[in-house]
Design an enzyme around this catalytic site. Structure first.
Site, PDB file in Angstrom:
ATOM      1  N   GLY A 106      18.276  -9.001  31.696  1.00  0.00           N
ATOM      2  CA  GLY A 106      18.082  -8.542  33.075  1.00  0.00           C
ATOM      3  C   GLY A 106      17.130  -9.409  33.867  1.00  0.00           C
ATOM      4  O   GLY A 106      16.236 -10.046  33.313  1.00  0.00           O
ATOM      5  N   ARG A 170      23.991 -11.095  28.721  1.00  0.00           N
ATOM      6  CA  ARG A 170      23.408 -10.310  27.643  1.00  0.00           C
ATOM      7  C   ARG A 170      24.028 -10.623  26.275  1.00  0.00           C
ATOM      8  O   ARG A 170      23.769  -9.932  25.293  1.00  0.00           O
ATOM      9  CB  ARG A 170      23.532  -8.813  27.938  1.00  0.00           C
ATOM     10  CG  ARG A 170      22.696  -8.376  29.129  1.00  0.00           C
ATOM     11  CD  ARG A 170      22.686  -6.877  29.323  1.00  0.00           C
ATOM     12  NE  ARG A 170      21.910  -6.521  30.506  1.00  0.00           N
ATOM     13  CZ  ARG A 170      20.583  -6.339  30.520  1.00  0.00           C
ATOM     14  NH1 ARG A 170      19.882  -6.458  29.417  1.00  0.00           N
ATOM     15  NH2 ARG A 170      19.964  -6.027  31.633  1.00  0.00           N
ATOM     16  N   ASP A 201      14.132  -9.204  22.518  1.00  0.00           N
ATOM     17  CA  ASP A 201      15.337  -9.551  21.764  1.00  0.00           C
ATOM     18  C   ASP A 201      15.690 -11.025  21.914  1.00  0.00           C
ATOM     19  O   ASP A 201      16.026 -11.693  20.950  1.00  0.00           O
ATOM     20  CB  ASP A 201      16.534  -8.741  22.285  1.00  0.00           C
ATOM     21  CG  ASP A 201      16.724  -7.457  21.490  1.00  0.00           C
ATOM     22  OD1 ASP A 201      15.909  -7.186  20.577  1.00  0.00           O
ATOM     23  OD2 ASP A 201      17.682  -6.725  21.795  1.00  0.00           O
ATOM     24  N   LYS A 227       9.781 -12.862  29.508  1.00  0.00           N
ATOM     25  CA  LYS A 227      10.335 -12.287  30.734  1.00  0.00           C
ATOM     26  C   LYS A 227      10.687 -10.829  30.543  1.00  0.00           C
ATOM     27  O   LYS A 227      11.402 -10.497  29.606  1.00  0.00           O
ATOM     28  CB  LYS A 227      11.624 -13.030  31.099  1.00  0.00           C
ATOM     29  CG  LYS A 227      12.402 -12.431  32.227  1.00  0.00           C
ATOM     30  CD  LYS A 227      13.874 -12.207  31.900  1.00  0.00           C
ATOM     31  CE  LYS A 227      14.038 -11.087  30.890  1.00  0.00           C
ATOM     32  NZ  LYS A 227      15.425 -10.658  30.675  1.00  0.00           N
ATOM     33  N   THR A 228      10.184  -9.950  31.340  1.00  0.00           N
ATOM     34  CA  THR A 228      10.700  -8.593  31.501  1.00  0.00           C
ATOM     35  C   THR A 228       9.821  -7.834  32.473  1.00  0.00           C
ATOM     36  O   THR A 228       8.596  -7.826  32.355  1.00  0.00           O
ATOM     37  CB  THR A 228      10.807  -7.780  30.185  1.00  0.00           C
ATOM     38  OG1 THR A 228      10.997  -6.402  30.516  1.00  0.00           O
ATOM     39  CG2 THR A 228       9.569  -7.878  29.314  1.00  0.00           C
ATOM     40  N   ASP A 230       9.603  -4.821  32.534  1.00  0.00           N
ATOM     41  CA  ASP A 230       9.086  -3.641  31.829  1.00  0.00           C
ATOM     42  C   ASP A 230       7.677  -3.854  31.276  1.00  0.00           C
ATOM     43  O   ASP A 230       6.993  -2.888  30.933  1.00  0.00           O
ATOM     44  CB  ASP A 230      10.007  -3.256  30.672  1.00  0.00           C
ATOM     45  CG  ASP A 230      11.351  -2.738  31.160  1.00  0.00           C
ATOM     46  OD1 ASP A 230      11.522  -2.602  32.386  1.00  0.00           O
ATOM     47  OD2 ASP A 230      12.223  -2.470  30.315  1.00  0.00           O
ATOM     48  N   LYS A 267       6.401  19.615  52.408  1.00  0.00           N
ATOM     49  CA  LYS A 267       7.329  20.568  51.790  1.00  0.00           C
ATOM     50  C   LYS A 267       8.179  19.999  50.667  1.00  0.00           C
ATOM     51  O   LYS A 267       9.070  20.680  50.172  1.00  0.00           O
ATOM     52  CB  LYS A 267       8.221  21.189  52.860  1.00  0.00           C
ATOM     53  CG  LYS A 267       9.143  20.203  53.541  1.00  0.00           C
ATOM     54  CD  LYS A 267      10.048  20.898  54.563  1.00  0.00           C
ATOM     55  CE  LYS A 267      10.995  19.888  55.189  1.00  0.00           C
ATOM     56  NZ  LYS A 267      11.834  20.435  56.247  1.00  0.00           N
ATOM     57  N   GLU A 442      16.039  -2.419  43.025  1.00  0.00           N
ATOM     58  CA  GLU A 442      15.336  -3.011  44.166  1.00  0.00           C
ATOM     59  C   GLU A 442      14.185  -3.899  43.703  1.00  0.00           C
ATOM     60  O   GLU A 442      13.785  -4.819  44.396  1.00  0.00           O
ATOM     61  CB  GLU A 442      14.733  -1.917  45.055  1.00  0.00           C
ATOM     62  CG  GLU A 442      15.689  -0.857  45.534  1.00  0.00           C
ATOM     63  CD  GLU A 442      15.849   0.289  44.542  1.00  0.00           C
ATOM     64  OE1 GLU A 442      15.728   0.056  43.320  1.00  0.00           O
ATOM     65  OE2 GLU A 442      16.108   1.406  44.991  1.00  0.00           O
TER      66      GLU A 442
END
Lengths: 550, 550
Positions: A106, A170, A201, A227-228, A230, A267, A442
């Site tokens: 990703g 991937r 991975d 890279k990630t 996350d 609300k 996004e």
């Protein structure tokens, strides 16, 4: 002048007239003003990369776990030292190189700058070198599908988001046939080196490839890059994975906006699911940047062995308390992977996978008798839409696709039901309206922040240096990141030293352990010390947009 | 320096240490660097507001439609001229004023600046004046719930998003009792004027209130201000409603990011639903700013009397064409209110409203026999999840809540089904994966763009001028917006001149007609002339973040 901004909507679309078409690399692309302005944003290098340097080896390394098994899996590479760049005159370095680069998995903001860094290194230090960009991820290596990258091609991608320069994929290189294909490409292109830009991975895979090339006596060396978005690929030498900084800033901007909305309307409870399947780093970082009322951290839910009912009650308790104070609104952050952290849900999903693979699922629901009593109880507790998602959405291996489950909507419905019980019992008198959000795609492809731009450029430049000095099986490591850029350290960490093994299908497989949120770590402890205050008092903080200050 | 950016995520949450707590007005708030930096952003005024000015009346006005009926509904105000400010010495102006202000309806970036503008006008030109902020929308007027606004209170909201300074609400002042309550408040506070910041409904209401005050011989004058991110409250004198500029920029940034994602991954069709229930202005503007492959404009769908099947086929046709060219990805923009524009869907919803109000909906589906054949056919065509939403989600009046219908998910499922038919017929060989997005709340409360900041300030400042000169029943009108700020025109437009009547429950009700996307207007024509190119070639444009340049 303010009037300039007005032009865009008064003559709808005028913005696009200020965009410059670029006829190089990024085919068919037009650039917005902001994109254009980023092209020439300066990328300072750590000072060690600006002068002659030597690569110095550290002590022999081991593994993150099960060193004996890792040694068996990587007989050539196991134990090799990590490397660090220090000022000095380099010796015996290759003068020109043929290097390949691949983007794997990703997107994360900054990937293009890693490639720019490698390219500029080769230009600066190894005149006459060639950089091949393998297209569409590891499949591009196996199929020998590539583009020769030159400065005209690369320039339009500098400091730009996305992975579209060479795209990603991937696929994995894991079977003997696939390794063979990779070898053929390495030989065909006479590759001296390959840089694999990817997550845990992909970096494990990079190391297997390095081991394989070495075992076959190929000269092709392999260097990984972390890279990630996350943020779960990191260790002492690799303080962060690239993309995390930008993604968190984009999400935090939107969370901040939603907080202002919550406070203004008074609300809504906004339930915001954030990317981050395995680890909850993004959620934790966004919480620290924005101060939401409630934040769920998967690692804590798992450590406390919480049930879905516990989580629901936790949310409902705070909402009830807030209602008593007159606040019928709030913001709640939820990590994408939350339900993976709840043992009883994992159990239910495992049972469902089994049942759906072997049984007929009848309309009348007789199949439910196959569930264990506690799983059946949980299943019946779930809102119908979630039951349906659990039954319908399967990946090609027949597994429930947890990512497809809209956890934020599930929690809204469960909290609503719980609050209704409380209302009937007289213990809740507020108003509850949930609004669900998922902030994901996004953030993966935004324009990289200044930090990610510079960090990635250094990662790529450093990867070039490691390849030139003959290193393989290392992950490019840029450290001391809290200091000014000139003081950043540059080197490479033995990928085998990050590895442990997992037993899969009766065999040991090497894995780089994902770095999870540490409940004893400073970020979580800071969060934990503040969250009760945030829950009741509204300490919302809106980071606003990323400021591209120089 | 790039390293500064790194600090936030390396020591998670460090960003918050740079935030300043502010002990005024915005209680309990801490400010991010970006928020703080906006506080002192200069707000230039149009030159006519910087010097002495006179208010000059234009010719008598009429109505947008049915002037005779509007005259009956507004006997005091009908026909009054619009006003424009010109340089000169004002005569007979009140020296100090008591003014109330209220925010009505959903948030739009810039609302706080309207209030700042009114306040600064009163400070600059009517020394000794008092500004009352009615809290929580029109209900605050009826209940006489207010805060006296002073500069310490207002300052922290300058150039900030949201409506939280005094909050907003959706109540209406419409029954005789409610008008009586408003009168009591006006008398109690001795109000010279009231500024109503709202959309079309709220401005209609403002005019009714102005008429009512005038008919009762109260001195309280009422001025409206055009607010809505949807952009559908505009006319010749009011070129745009505030908030539209900022919201479109925020959405366009995210759409741009998603486009880079689409191009990088090469395997997703992103279906993006955008706010804008009644009119498709936001969708059109975002399309012009970003160049998506497919854009649906509700007004066009209605004009062409398209069915849901037509819309599905249109999307599937482009996807099929793109698949032949090797593109299995794309970005599709969908206005929130799309299905309201499809006659057959409106018919189905009307029938469902009727059935659900009077019939028992049985599990076996016997109730469906009450549907007309074409509605039944459409209902059966819909994905089950959408059928369920149509059956379940009702507003307090028993109507289907169209906003709750996830049109983007519905279209993904319908397109998927259509492409599957085509695949079986051999006319489609691509891969289709839809990803759904709804960009809504994130855009309503962002930090206002420079344009919205300045525009709102001028709207508020101008509203103050209109009140001081004794005007009522006008909407604050700032024009010539494509020119530099100093050349902007300032005045007020007779609200009755924007009105038409609608027959509801056998009675004429005044309404300000929503400004829809004009299919003969320049923005739509520009879009229509480019969309075929955008559909097939990928002309994506990423506007990136809002640049707060000075």
């Amino acid at each position: 002048m303010a009037a300039v901004a007005a032009v865009s909507h008064l003559s709808n679309g005028e913005l696009s007239t200020s965009a410059k078409p670029l006829n190089t690399g990024r085919f068919h692309s037009v650039y917005s003003e902001v994109q254009s302005s980023r092209l020439d944003h300066a990328l300072p290098l750590p000072s060690v990369l600006r002068k002659p340097f030597q690569v110095v080896d550290g002590p022999p390394s081991s593994a993150a776990g099960n060193p004996d098994e890792i040694k068996k899996l990587f007989p050539y590479l196991f134990g090799q030292p990590s490397a660090v760049l220090v000022p000095g005159e380099a010796e015996n370095v290759t003068k020109s190189l043929k290097v390949g680069v691949v983007l794997s998995g990703g997107q994360a903001p900054g990937g293009h700058n890693v490639i720019s860094g490698i390219y500029d290194y080769l230009q600066d230090r190894c005149k006459g070198s060639t950089l091949y960009g393998f297209k569409g991820g590891p499949a591009g290596i196996m199929k020998c599908k590539y583009t020769v990258l030159n400065s005209e091609y690369i320039y339009p991608y500098r400091n730009q988001g996305g992975f579209d320069m060479i795209c990603s994929g991937r696929d994995k290189i894991e079977t003997p046939e696939q390794f063979k294909q990779a070898e053929e490409t390495a030989i065909k292109l006479d590759l001296d080196g390959l840089v694999v830009i990817g997550g845990d991975d992909s970096n494990t895979n990079a190391c297997l490839l390095a081991e394989n090339f070495r075992s076959k006596n190929l000269k092709t060396r392999v260097i990984g890059c972390p890279k990630t978005i996350d943020g779960d690929l990191k260790c002492k030498e690799v303080p962060t994975s690239f993309g995390f900084d930008t993604a968190c800033k984009i999400y935090a901007e939107m969370i901040g906006n939603v907080m202002v909305d919550a406070r203004s309307t008074g609300k809504y409870y906004h339930f915001v699911r954030l990317m981050g399947r395995a680890a909850s780093h993004i959620t934790l970082e966004c919480a620290l940047q924005t101060h939401p009322n409630i934040t769920l951290i998967g690692e804590e839910v798992a450590a406390k062995k919480q049930t879905l009912k516990n989580v629901t009650d936790y949310i409902a308790d705070i909402i009830s308390k807030r209602a008593e104070l007159g606040y019928n609104y709030g913001v709640i952050l939820i990590p994408e992977g939350l339900i993976d952290f709840i043992p009883e849900v994992q159990q239910l999903i495992a049972e469902l996978n089994e049942i759906l693979a072997h049984e007929v699922v009848d309309e009348a629901g007789v199949w439910k008798n196959k569930l264990t009593p506690q799983s059946l109880q949980l299943f019946e507790l779930l809102p119908p839409a979630i039951q349906e998602q659990l039954m319908l959405e399967r990946d090609p291996h027949g597994n429930v696709q947890v990512a497809k489950i809209e956890t934020e909507k599930m929690l809204i419905q469960m909290v609503e039901t719980e609050l209704e019980h409380r209302r009937q019992a007289g213990s809740y008198k507020g108003q509850f309206k949930g609004q669900s959000h998922f902030f994901g795609y996004e953030g993966r492809c935004g324009l990289p922040s200044n930090f990610d731009s510079t960090y990635c450029y250094a990662l790529g430049y450093g990867a070039g240096a490691l390849l030139q000095s003959g290193k393989t099986g290392l992950i490019s490591s840029v450290g001391n990141l809290a200091a000014p850029v000139e003081e950043w350290t540059v080197g490479g960490t033995a990928l085998t030293s990050l590895m442990d093994v997992e037993r899969r299908h009766g065999k040991f497989k090497p894995v780089i352990k994902k770095a999870m949120v540490e409940l004893e770590g400073a970020p979580f402890k800071k969060f934990a010390s503040l969250r009760e205050d945030w829950a009741i008092n509204n300490r919302y903080l809106s980071p606003g947009i990323i400021y591209f200050t120089a």
